[in-house]
Design a protein around this motif. Structure first.
Motif, PDB file in Angstrom:
ATOM      1  N   GLN A  86      81.656  46.971 -75.315  1.00 36.80           N
ATOM      2  CA  GLN A  86      81.738  47.671 -76.605  1.00 36.80           C
ATOM      3  C   GLN A  86      80.371  47.782 -77.272  1.00 36.80           C
ATOM      4  O   GLN A  86      80.170  48.639 -78.136  1.00 36.80           O
ATOM      5  N   GLY A  87      79.413  46.960 -76.868  1.00 35.22           N
ATOM      6  CA  GLY A  87      78.076  47.016 -77.442  1.00 35.22           C
ATOM      7  C   GLY A  87      77.090  47.860 -76.650  1.00 35.22           C
ATOM      8  O   GLY A  87      75.939  48.012 -77.055  1.00 35.22           O
ATOM      9  N   LEU A  88      77.546  48.421 -75.526  1.00 38.67           N
ATOM     10  CA  LEU A  88      76.653  49.215 -74.676  1.00 38.67           C
ATOM     11  C   LEU A  88      76.698  50.693 -75.042  1.00 38.67           C
ATOM     12  O   LEU A  88      77.702  51.186 -75.547  1.00 38.67           O
ATOM     13  N   LYS A  89      75.607  51.376 -74.743  1.00 38.10           N
ATOM     14  CA  LYS A  89      75.535  52.836 -74.888  1.00 38.10           C
ATOM     15  C   LYS A  89      75.667  53.440 -73.504  1.00 38.10           C
ATOM     16  O   LYS A  89      75.282  52.816 -72.505  1.00 38.10           O
ATOM     17  N   PRO A  90      76.174  54.665 -73.402  1.00 40.80           N
ATOM     18  CA  PRO A  90      76.297  55.309 -72.092  1.00 40.80           C
ATOM     19  C   PRO A  90      74.972  55.383 -71.323  1.00 40.80           C
ATOM     20  O   PRO A  90      74.976  55.381 -70.093  1.00 40.80           O
ATOM     21  N   SER A  91      73.868  55.404 -72.028  1.00 38.13           N
ATOM     22  CA  SER A  91      72.560  55.473 -71.368  1.00 38.13           C
ATOM     23  C   SER A  91      72.103  54.125 -70.811  1.00 38.13           C
ATOM     24  O   SER A  91      71.161  54.061 -70.024  1.00 38.13           O
ATOM     25  N   ASP A  92      72.758  53.027 -71.216  1.00 40.69           N
ATOM     26  CA  ASP A  92      72.396  51.702 -70.702  1.00 40.69           C
ATOM     27  C   ASP A  92      72.764  51.600 -69.229  1.00 40.69           C
ATOM     28  O   ASP A  92      73.848  52.028 -68.825  1.00 40.69           O
ATOM     29  N   HIS A  93      71.875  51.015 -68.442  1.00 39.68           N
ATOM     30  CA  HIS A  93      72.146  50.915 -67.000  1.00 39.68           C
ATOM     31  C   HIS A  93      73.356  50.024 -66.696  1.00 39.68           C
ATOM     32  O   HIS A  93      73.959  50.143 -65.637  1.00 39.68           O
ATOM     33  N   GLU A  94      73.760  49.168 -67.628  1.00 41.41           N
ATOM     34  CA  GLU A  94      74.919  48.286 -67.426  1.00 41.41           C
ATOM     35  C   GLU A  94      76.244  48.920 -67.859  1.00 41.41           C
ATOM     36  O   GLU A  94      77.296  48.328 -67.644  1.00 41.41           O
ATOM     37  N   PHE A  95      76.200  50.089 -68.471  1.00 43.33           N
ATOM     38  CA  PHE A  95      77.405  50.711 -69.027  1.00 43.33           C
ATOM     39  C   PHE A  95      78.496  50.882 -67.960  1.00 43.33           C
ATOM     40  O   PHE A  95      79.598  50.335 -68.092  1.00 43.33           O
ATOM     41  N   LYS A  96      78.211  51.633 -66.937  1.00 43.47           N
ATOM     42  CA  LYS A  96      79.216  51.928 -65.909  1.00 43.47           C
ATOM     43  C   LYS A  96      79.605  50.683 -65.094  1.00 43.47           C
ATOM     44  O   LYS A  96      80.796  50.429 -64.897  1.00 43.47           O
ATOM     45  N   PRO A  97      78.641  49.870 -64.623  1.00 42.24           N
ATOM     46  CA  PRO A  97      79.033  48.662 -63.884  1.00 42.24           C
ATOM     47  C   PRO A  97      79.886  47.694 -64.713  1.00 42.24           C
ATOM     48  O   PRO A  97      80.823  47.088 -64.193  1.00 42.24           O
ATOM     49  N   THR A  98      79.565  47.563 -66.005  1.00 37.41           N
ATOM     50  CA  THR A  98      80.352  46.674 -66.864  1.00 37.41           C
ATOM     51  C   THR A  98      81.767  47.212 -67.020  1.00 37.41           C
ATOM     52  O   THR A  98      82.740  46.454 -66.939  1.00 37.41           O
ATOM     53  N   LEU A  99      81.883  48.520 -67.244  1.00 35.08           N
ATOM     54  CA  LEU A  99      83.209  49.130 -67.359  1.00 35.08           C
ATOM     55  C   LEU A  99      84.006  48.938 -66.072  1.00 35.08           C
ATOM     56  O   LEU A  99      85.183  48.571 -66.121  1.00 35.08           O
ATOM     57  N   LYS A 100      83.384  49.168 -64.935  1.00 32.03           N
ATOM     58  CA  LYS A 100      84.096  49.029 -63.656  1.00 32.03           C
ATOM     59  C   LYS A 100      84.510  47.575 -63.402  1.00 32.03           C
ATOM     60  O   LYS A 100      85.610  47.326 -62.902  1.00 32.03           O
ATOM     61  N   SER A 101      83.657  46.644 -63.743  1.00 28.83           N
ATOM     62  CA  SER A 101      84.003  45.230 -63.593  1.00 28.83           C
ATOM     63  C   SER A 101      85.165  44.860 -64.513  1.00 28.83           C
ATOM     64  O   SER A 101      86.110  44.170 -64.097  1.00 28.83           O
ATOM     65  N   LEU A 102      85.090  45.330 -65.736  1.00 33.25           N
ATOM     66  CA  LEU A 102      86.167  45.112 -66.701  1.00 33.25           C
ATOM     67  C   LEU A 102      87.477  45.679 -66.168  1.00 33.25           C
ATOM     68  O   LEU A 102      88.513  45.008 -66.184  1.00 33.25           O
ATOM     69  N   TRP A 103      87.440  46.908 -65.673  1.00 33.65           N
ATOM     70  CA  TRP A 103      88.664  47.545 -65.182  1.00 33.65           C
ATOM     71  C   TRP A 103      89.190  46.839 -63.939  1.00 33.65           C
ATOM     72  O   TRP A 103      90.406  46.734 -63.755  1.00 33.65           O
ATOM     73  N   SER A 104      88.310  46.349 -63.096  1.00 33.49           N
ATOM     74  CA  SER A 104      88.741  45.627 -61.897  1.00 33.49           C
ATOM     75  C   SER A 104      89.578  44.408 -62.283  1.00 33.49           C
ATOM     76  O   SER A 104      90.674  44.197 -61.751  1.00 33.49           O
ATOM     77  N   ASP A 105      89.076  43.619 -63.227  1.00 30.82           N
ATOM     78  CA  ASP A 105      89.825  42.440 -63.686  1.00 30.82           C
ATOM     79  C   ASP A 105      91.102  42.855 -64.410  1.00 30.82           C
ATOM     80  O   ASP A 105      92.173  42.279 -64.194  1.00 30.82           O
ATOM     81  N   LEU A 106      90.977  43.844 -65.274  1.00 28.12           N
ATOM     82  CA  LEU A 106      92.120  44.277 -66.066  1.00 28.12           C
ATOM     83  C   LEU A 106      93.211  44.881 -65.198  1.00 28.12           C
ATOM     84  O   LEU A 106      94.396  44.589 -65.391  1.00 28.12           O
ATOM     85  N   SER A 107      92.848  45.696 -64.229  1.00 33.74           N
ATOM     86  CA  SER A 107      93.871  46.346 -63.400  1.00 33.74           C
ATOM     87  C   SER A 107      94.641  45.332 -62.561  1.00 33.74           C
ATOM     88  O   SER A 107      95.847  45.491 -62.342  1.00 33.74           O
ATOM     89  N   GLN A 108      93.973  44.263 -62.126  1.00 30.67           N
ATOM     90  CA  GLN A 108      94.672  43.204 -61.392  1.00 30.67           C
ATOM     91  C   GLN A 108      95.657  42.490 -62.316  1.00 30.67           C
ATOM     92  O   GLN A 108      96.791  42.209 -61.944  1.00 30.67           O
ATOM     93  N   HIS A 109      95.222  42.215 -63.529  1.00 30.08           N
ATOM     94  CA  HIS A 109      96.088  41.576 -64.533  1.00 30.08           C
ATOM     95  C   HIS A 109      97.301  42.469 -64.826  1.00 30.08           C
ATOM     96  O   HIS A 109      98.438  41.992 -64.885  1.00 30.08           O
ATOM     97  N   ILE A 110      97.055  43.757 -65.006  1.00 33.39           N
ATOM     98  CA  ILE A 110      98.125  44.719 -65.293  1.00 33.39           C
ATOM     99  C   ILE A 110      99.152  44.728 -64.162  1.00 33.39           C
ATOM    100  O   ILE A 110     100.363  44.680 -64.400  1.00 33.39           O
TER     101      ILE A 110
END
Length: 189
Positions: A86-110
């Motif tokens: 939530q603190g990242l900007k789309p231009s940050d190099h960590e934006f997409k990897p952080t989102l994908k990591s988040l979704w990986s954990d979340l989708s398993q939980h779901i």
């Protein structure tokens, strides 16, 4: 009326939609709007589950305490990643990897929640009790924080008290955030 399992699944589909919209957005402005929507939905959903659904596991299922504790631990990891995201900007190099990591954990939980936890809960509840839980869950989501606060307690009554203090600040800040004009779920006020 809707059963609690269907309400939770609907939230999960909304989160998945927002996740996909972030990845498919062509401009940074669109990504920020969907990032805000995703954060808003996930924060409210997670806290709503912790306040209402996990206590229902504990009350109605023989192994409910273990299920709730496991889900709370999974939520904590997701909250920490959401806080970073939530603190990242789309231009940050960590934006997409952080989102994908988040979704990986979340989708398993779901997946586990939908295929196991919610099935057990629905089997233990009367339809009227499930419908009441849905009403409470939807109502609660209107009054809880809309951003991730991973250091906040995750069990009632402390989460409730901290949430009531934090939520107004989040809600005021939401006024100044950009959100998508179209969404499957309600939009922030």
């Amino acid at each position: 009326m809707t059963l609690i399992s269907q309400t939770i699944k609907n939230d999960h589909r909304e989160l998945e939609d927002a996740y996909n919209k972030i990845l498919s957005s062509s401009t940074d402005d669109e990504k920020v709007r969907w990032q805000n929507q995703f954060t808003w939905e996930l924060a409210r959903h997670s806290i709503g589950e912790e306040l209402l659904v996990y206590p229902a596991f504990e009350k109605n299922l023989a192994d409910g305490r273990q299920m709730a504790d496991k889900d709370r631990a999974e939520h904590q990891k997701v909250k920490e990643l959401l806080y970073k995201f939530q603190g990242l900007k789309p231009s940050d190099h960590e934006f997409k990897p952080t989102l994908k990591s988040l979704w990986s954990d979340l989708s398993q939980h779901i997946k586990e929640e939908e295929e196991h936890d919610l099935v057990k809960l629905e089997n233990a509840l009367q339809q009227a009790d499930s419908e009441k839980l849905t009403t409470s869950f939807k109502r609660t989501k209107k009054f809880i924080p809309t951003r991730s606060h991973p250091d906040a307690p995750d069990k009632p009554p402390y989460e409730t008290a901290i949430g009531l203090m934090t939520a107004p600040l989040d809600h005021v800040a939401d006024i100044f955030r950009k959100f998508p004009s179209e969404s499957k779920s309600e939009l922030p006020p």
